[in-house]
Design an enzyme around this catalytic site. Structure first.
Site, PDB file in Angstrom:
ATOM      1  N   TRP A  11      -5.851   1.598  10.359  1.00  0.00           N
ATOM      2  CA  TRP A  11      -5.574   1.300   8.644  1.00  0.00           C
ATOM      3  C   TRP A  11      -5.066  -0.298   8.553  1.00  0.00           C
ATOM      4  CZ3 TRP A  11      -8.475   3.545   5.159  1.00  0.00           C
ATOM      5  CH2 TRP A  11      -7.475   3.100   3.534  1.00  0.00           C
ATOM      6  N   GLU A  50     -12.190   5.170   4.179  1.00  0.00           N
ATOM      7  CA  GLU A  50     -11.278   6.266   5.572  1.00  0.00           C
ATOM      8  C   GLU A  50     -11.824   6.191   6.626  1.00  0.00           C
ATOM      9  OE1 GLU A  50      -8.464   6.915   6.083  1.00  0.00           O
ATOM     10  OE2 GLU A  50      -6.906   7.258   4.281  1.00  0.00           O
ATOM     11  N   TYR A  60       0.631  -1.012  -0.280  1.00  0.00           N
ATOM     12  CA  TYR A  60      -0.252  -0.013   0.033  1.00  0.00           C
ATOM     13  C   TYR A  60       1.228   1.404  -0.149  1.00  0.00           C
ATOM     14  CZ  TYR A  60      -2.814   3.166   1.722  1.00  0.00           C
ATOM     15  OH  TYR A  60      -3.854   4.740   1.663  1.00  0.00           O
TER      16      TYR A  60
END
Length: 186
Positions: free
Chosen positions: A52, A44, A22
């Site tokens: 995350w 998000e 990522y």
């Protein structure tokens, strides 16, 4: 003699392969595609209060659960869809976040209609309409710009998108490049 050097990366991605991929392939890279911008809005917003990596590990499940991030399909979700999603162990089963995702999709479409695209709306907040490349080496959790965007989005009815989430969104979509100066992916 051949010496092997390791690639310098931002410290936060650690040694997790998913996180590293990522970091290397997405984080801080400019995105102007409204479908991808909606995907990150969903992810998000789901991340609020969580790490995350927790959301990143569930990303494919979110893609399946939320109609491959088709904003029009998600905006049309019904009470039955909410109940289906509440049974889906592959996503964060938080009714408030699920309902917010549906409402956010509806607001996203309204913004697209008003500005021509969600991308155009977002970049109307950016100095000169351009992304910011942070050279300072320190990474804030929010900025005056994320404050302004989140405040405006809240006024438009968006939920789970405060200034900290907004700034993470800006990082994820390349509105700001916060890779540390010596990162190979700056």
């Amino acid at each position: 003699m051949i010496t092997q050097t390791s690639t310098i990366r931002c410290h936060w991605c650690g040694g997790d392969d998913l996180y590293t991929r990522y970091h290397d392939e997405e984080w801080g890279k400019e995105v102007h595609d409204d479908k991808v911008l909606f995907e990150f809005l969903v992810l998000e917003s789901a991340q609020a209060g969580l790490s995350w990596i927790t959301i990143l590990r569930r990303r494919e499940n979110y893609r399946k659960a939320f109609a491959n991030f088709n904003v029009h399909a998600v905006a049309a979700f019904t009470v039955d869809d909410v109940e289906r999603l509440m049974q889906d162990a592959g996503i964060i089963r938080n009714r408030l976040k699920i309902n917010a995702t549906i409402a956010n999709a509806q607001h996203f479409i309204k913004v697209q209609q008003e500005f021509g695209s969600f991308d155009r709306y977002l970049y109307s907040f950016m100095p000169g309409g351009k992304p910011i490349v942070n050279q300072a080496g320190t990474i804030p959790v929010s900025t005056d710009i994320s404050d302004a965007i989140s405040k405006n989005m809240k006024k438009r009815g968006f939920k789970f998108f405060g200034t900290t989430i907004c700034y993470a969104y800006m990082q994820a979509t390349g509105m700001v490049n916060d890779h540390v100066p010596d990162c190979a992916f700056k």
